[in-house]
Design a protein around this motif. Structure first.
Motif, PDB file in Angstrom:
ATOM      1  N   ASN A 227      44.143  32.156  29.428  1.00  0.00           N
ATOM      2  CA  ASN A 227      43.820  32.612  29.870  1.00  0.00           C
ATOM      3  C   ASN A 227      42.772  32.261  30.625  1.00  0.00           C
ATOM      4  O   ASN A 227      42.393  33.416  31.936  1.00  0.00           O
ATOM      5  N   ARG A 228      41.757  31.588  30.565  1.00  0.00           N
ATOM      6  CA  ARG A 228      40.743  31.377  31.529  1.00  0.00           C
ATOM      7  C   ARG A 228      40.990  31.043  32.902  1.00  0.00           C
ATOM      8  O   ARG A 228      40.314  31.443  34.071  1.00  0.00           O
ATOM      9  N   LEU A 229      42.834  30.538  33.279  1.00  0.00           N
ATOM     10  CA  LEU A 229      42.151  29.325  34.353  1.00  0.00           C
ATOM     11  C   LEU A 229      43.134  30.541  34.930  1.00  0.00           C
ATOM     12  O   LEU A 229      42.523  30.856  36.462  1.00  0.00           O
ATOM     13  N   ARG A 230      43.839  31.552  34.649  1.00  0.00           N
ATOM     14  CA  ARG A 230      44.093  32.704  34.873  1.00  0.00           C
ATOM     15  C   ARG A 230      43.109  33.583  35.443  1.00  0.00           C
ATOM     16  O   ARG A 230      43.445  34.037  37.339  1.00  0.00           O
ATOM     17  N   ALA A 231      41.845  33.882  34.185  1.00  0.00           N
ATOM     18  CA  ALA A 231      40.682  35.161  35.213  1.00  0.00           C
ATOM     19  C   ALA A 231      40.224  33.946  36.481  1.00  0.00           C
ATOM     20  O   ALA A 231      39.679  34.328  37.480  1.00  0.00           O
ATOM     21  N   ALA A 232      40.100  32.535  36.087  1.00  0.00           N
ATOM     22  CA  ALA A 232      39.422  31.547  37.636  1.00  0.00           C
ATOM     23  C   ALA A 232      40.120  32.011  39.077  1.00  0.00           C
ATOM     24  O   ALA A 232      39.597  31.935  40.038  1.00  0.00           O
ATOM     25  N   LEU A 233      41.415  31.488  38.837  1.00  0.00           N
ATOM     26  CA  LEU A 233      41.952  31.911  40.070  1.00  0.00           C
ATOM     27  C   LEU A 233      42.215  33.089  40.663  1.00  0.00           C
ATOM     28  O   LEU A 233      42.209  33.309  41.721  1.00  0.00           O
ATOM     29  N   ALA A 234      41.950  34.146  39.973  1.00  0.00           N
ATOM     30  CA  ALA A 234      41.392  35.549  40.416  1.00  0.00           C
ATOM     31  C   ALA A 234      40.547  36.078  40.903  1.00  0.00           C
ATOM     32  O   ALA A 234      39.642  36.879  40.788  1.00  0.00           O
ATOM     33  N   ALA A 235      38.771  35.136  40.140  1.00  0.00           N
ATOM     34  CA  ALA A 235      37.920  35.655  40.224  1.00  0.00           C
ATOM     35  C   ALA A 235      37.667  35.912  42.018  1.00  0.00           C
ATOM     36  O   ALA A 235      37.429  35.764  43.074  1.00  0.00           O
ATOM     37  N   PRO A 236      36.745  36.814  42.198  1.00  0.00           N
ATOM     38  CA  PRO A 236      36.019  37.302  43.369  1.00  0.00           C
ATOM     39  C   PRO A 236      35.534  36.379  43.496  1.00  0.00           C
ATOM     40  O   PRO A 236      35.490  35.605  42.997  1.00  0.00           O
ATOM     41  N   GLY A 237      35.460  36.058  45.070  1.00  0.00           N
ATOM     42  CA  GLY A 237      34.995  35.237  45.685  1.00  0.00           C
ATOM     43  C   GLY A 237      35.739  33.600  46.063  1.00  0.00           C
ATOM     44  O   GLY A 237      35.662  32.873  46.705  1.00  0.00           O
ATOM     45  N   ALA A 238      36.951  33.649  44.900  1.00  0.00           N
ATOM     46  CA  ALA A 238      37.954  32.690  44.632  1.00  0.00           C
ATOM     47  C   ALA A 238      38.676  32.050  46.449  1.00  0.00           C
ATOM     48  O   ALA A 238      38.989  33.020  46.895  1.00  0.00           O
TER      49      ALA A 238
END
Length: 89
Positions: free
Chosen positions: A76-87
């Protein structure tokens, strides 16, 4: 299977015969595919400095150059990091 892109979003420090590395890479491969992004692996045993730094923490996962997880990948944390704005994509 590891990828070798020129500018990966995810970098994973691993070593051979590491069960946790195999499990982490399965998750990372699936999630980076879902996010249409890339990852690369770095074998710490090929570099004495990396081996000294990370030997007890592999796999170590970095996202966009920032340490994200070690030992296990929190899906879940990795999915959120990959979807984060500015990524970067």
């Amino acid at each position: 299977m590891s990828q070798s892109p020129s500018n990966p979003r995810v970098r994973v420090y691993v070593r051979q015969n590491c069960h946790l590395c195999e499990v982490a890479l399965e998750t990372i491969a699936r999630l980076t595919t879902e996010a249409h992004t890339s990852y690369e692996t770095v074998d710490i045993d090929a570099d004495p400095a990396l081996r000294a730094q990370w030997t007890d923490q592999v796999p170590v996962t970095f996202v966009d150059g920032v340490q994200h997880d070690f030992w296990r990948v929190d899906e879940n944390r990795l999915r959120a990091a990959l979807a984060a704005p500015g990524a970067r994509s």
